[in-house]
Design a protein around this motif. Structure first.
Motif, PDB file in Angstrom:
ATOM      1  N   PRO A 170      43.881  68.197  -1.831  1.00 55.05           N
ATOM      2  CA  PRO A 170      44.805  67.987  -3.290  1.00 55.05           C
ATOM      3  C   PRO A 170      44.202  68.962  -4.346  1.00 55.05           C
ATOM      4  N   GLU A 171      44.784  69.297  -5.264  1.00 57.52           N
ATOM      5  CA  GLU A 171      44.397  70.051  -6.231  1.00 57.52           C
ATOM      6  C   GLU A 171      44.249  69.069  -7.582  1.00 57.52           C
ATOM      7  N   VAL A 172      43.457  69.259  -8.528  1.00 51.23           N
ATOM      8  CA  VAL A 172      43.082  68.658  -9.838  1.00 51.23           C
ATOM      9  C   VAL A 172      43.190  69.244 -10.920  1.00 51.23           C
ATOM     10  N   TYR A 173      44.230  69.372 -11.659  1.00 53.28           N
ATOM     11  CA  TYR A 173      44.372  70.190 -13.015  1.00 53.28           C
ATOM     12  C   TYR A 173      44.496  68.908 -13.869  1.00 53.28           C
ATOM     13  N   LEU A 174      43.563  68.351 -14.606  1.00 56.38           N
ATOM     14  CA  LEU A 174      43.722  67.206 -15.405  1.00 56.38           C
ATOM     15  C   LEU A 174      43.754  67.583 -17.186  1.00 56.38           C
ATOM     16  N   LYS A 226      41.997  54.816 -16.819  1.00 53.28           N
ATOM     17  CA  LYS A 226      43.302  54.493 -16.563  1.00 53.28           C
ATOM     18  C   LYS A 226      43.522  54.476 -14.970  1.00 53.28           C
ATOM     19  N   ASP A 227      44.151  53.445 -14.576  1.00 58.08           N
ATOM     20  CA  ASP A 227      44.220  53.014 -13.314  1.00 58.08           C
ATOM     21  C   ASP A 227      44.845  54.263 -12.263  1.00 58.08           C
ATOM     22  N   ASP A 228      46.066  54.662 -12.878  1.00 55.03           N
ATOM     23  CA  ASP A 228      46.491  55.845 -12.175  1.00 55.03           C
ATOM     24  C   ASP A 228      45.498  56.914 -11.947  1.00 55.03           C
ATOM     25  N   THR A 229      44.865  57.281 -13.174  1.00 62.63           N
ATOM     26  CA  THR A 229      43.849  58.698 -12.972  1.00 62.63           C
ATOM     27  C   THR A 229      42.940  58.218 -11.724  1.00 62.63           C
ATOM     28  N   ARG A 230      42.366  57.080 -11.940  1.00 64.53           N
ATOM     29  CA  ARG A 230      41.362  56.817 -10.878  1.00 64.53           C
ATOM     30  C   ARG A 230      41.848  56.794  -9.453  1.00 64.53           C
ATOM     31  N   PHE A 241      44.218  58.666  -8.549  1.00 66.24           N
ATOM     32  CA  PHE A 241      44.401  60.107  -8.085  1.00 66.24           C
ATOM     33  C   PHE A 241      43.184  60.617  -7.587  1.00 66.24           C
ATOM     34  N   LEU A 242      42.086  60.702  -8.587  1.00 65.06           N
ATOM     35  CA  LEU A 242      40.749  61.262  -8.437  1.00 65.06           C
ATOM     36  C   LEU A 242      39.979  60.685  -7.155  1.00 65.06           C
ATOM     37  N   GLN A 243      40.333  59.191  -6.973  1.00 71.10           N
ATOM     38  CA  GLN A 243      39.850  58.655  -5.569  1.00 71.10           C
ATOM     39  C   GLN A 243      40.247  59.387  -4.328  1.00 71.10           C
ATOM     40  N   GLY A 244      41.673  59.580  -4.487  1.00 69.65           N
ATOM     41  CA  GLY A 244      42.279  60.229  -3.169  1.00 69.65           C
ATOM     42  C   GLY A 244      41.722  61.996  -3.172  1.00 69.65           C
ATOM     43  N   TRP A 245      41.301  62.523  -4.175  1.00 72.85           N
ATOM     44  CA  TRP A 245      40.637  63.703  -4.025  1.00 72.85           C
ATOM     45  C   TRP A 245      39.366  63.643  -3.508  1.00 72.85           C
TER      46      TRP A 245
END
Length: 187
Positions: free
Chosen positions: A143-147, A162-166, A168-172
Motif C-alpha cells: 500500500p501507499e502512505v500519504y499522510l 488515532k486508532d484508524d491511523t495505527r 492503517f500504518l500497521q497494514g503498511w
C-alpha cells in the motif's frame, strides 16, 4: 528463530521537530522485534562532487558503509516545493557513487511520508521512486502512505494516538516486512 534485519532509515527532513522523523519512529514501533531501524545521518554529507570520488570525505565513507551494512531501506520524506528535499537527493547521489559502486543496489525499500498538505507527500514520493528505480532499489508499491499531519496524530516519540491511523500504518508495516523478507530470504 528469525534473522535480525537491519533497516537503514533515511528521514528527508533535518528539522528537530520533523513530522517525518515522528513517522519513522512510529513505523519502527509497529515492526517485529527482528527488525532494527537505524537512522542514517544525512545532514553532514557534503554536496556531491565527482572530484571527491577518489579521496572521499569521512561522511561519504560512513554513509556508504551504513547503507551497505543494512539489509533493507526505509525512506520517510517530506515534500518541499513538489519534490524531495535536496539533502535526501544529495545522500542518494553520494551513496550511489562512484560509478559502479552503488551502495543501494538490490536492497528492498519502502517509501512513506507525512506533510501538513492535503496530498501528503505524493509528488515527493513519486519523484523518489523514480530515483530509486534507477538505482536498482526494489521498492514496495502497495500500500501507499500519504499522510496529512494534524495535531494529536503522532508525538515526538512516535506514539500514534488515532486508532484508524495505527491500523492503517500497521497494514503498511506488515506489507513492508513481508516485502523485505522476500529479498532477504533470497540472498
Amino acid at each position: 528463530m528469525a534473522e535480525n534485519i537491519r533497516v537503514a532509515v533515511f528521514v528527508g527532513s533535518l528539522r528537530a521537530e520533523s513530522y517525518n522523523r515522528r513517522l519513522a519512529l512510529a513505523l519502527a514501533r509497529l515492526a517485529p522485534e527482528t527488525f532494527t531501524f537505524e537512522h542514517v545521518a544525512i545532514g553532514d554529507i557534503p554536496l556531491y562532487n565527482q572530484d571527491r570520488d577518489v579521496n572521499p570525505p569521512e561522511a561519504m565513507t560512513r554513509l556508504k558503509h551504513e547503507v551497505e551494512s543494512a539489509q533493507a531501506l526505509l525512506f520517510v520524506t517530506p515534500e518541499y516545493n513538489r519534490g524531495i528535499p535536496g539533502v535526501l537527493k544529495n545522500a542518494l547521489d553520494t551513496a550511489s557513487r562512484p560509478w559502479g559502486k552503488n551502495s543501494f543496489a538490490g536492497k528492498p525499500a519502502g517509501v512513506v511520508g507525512i506533510s501538513v498538505g492535503a496530498i501528503g507527500t505524493a509528488l515527493a514520493q513519486h519523484q523518489l521512486r523514480n530515483v530509486l528505480a534507477y538505482l536498482d532499489v526494489p521498492t514496495l508499491g502497495q500500500p501507499e502512505v500519504y499522510l496529512q499531519f494534524s495535531e494529536g496524530l503522532l508525538d515526538d516519540a512516535g506514539n500514534i494516538y488515532k486508532d484508524d491511523t495505527r491500523r492503517f500504518l500497521q497494514g503498511w508495516v506488515d506489507a513492508y516486512v513481508a516485502w523485505v523478507r522476500r529479498f532477504v530470504a533470497a540472498s
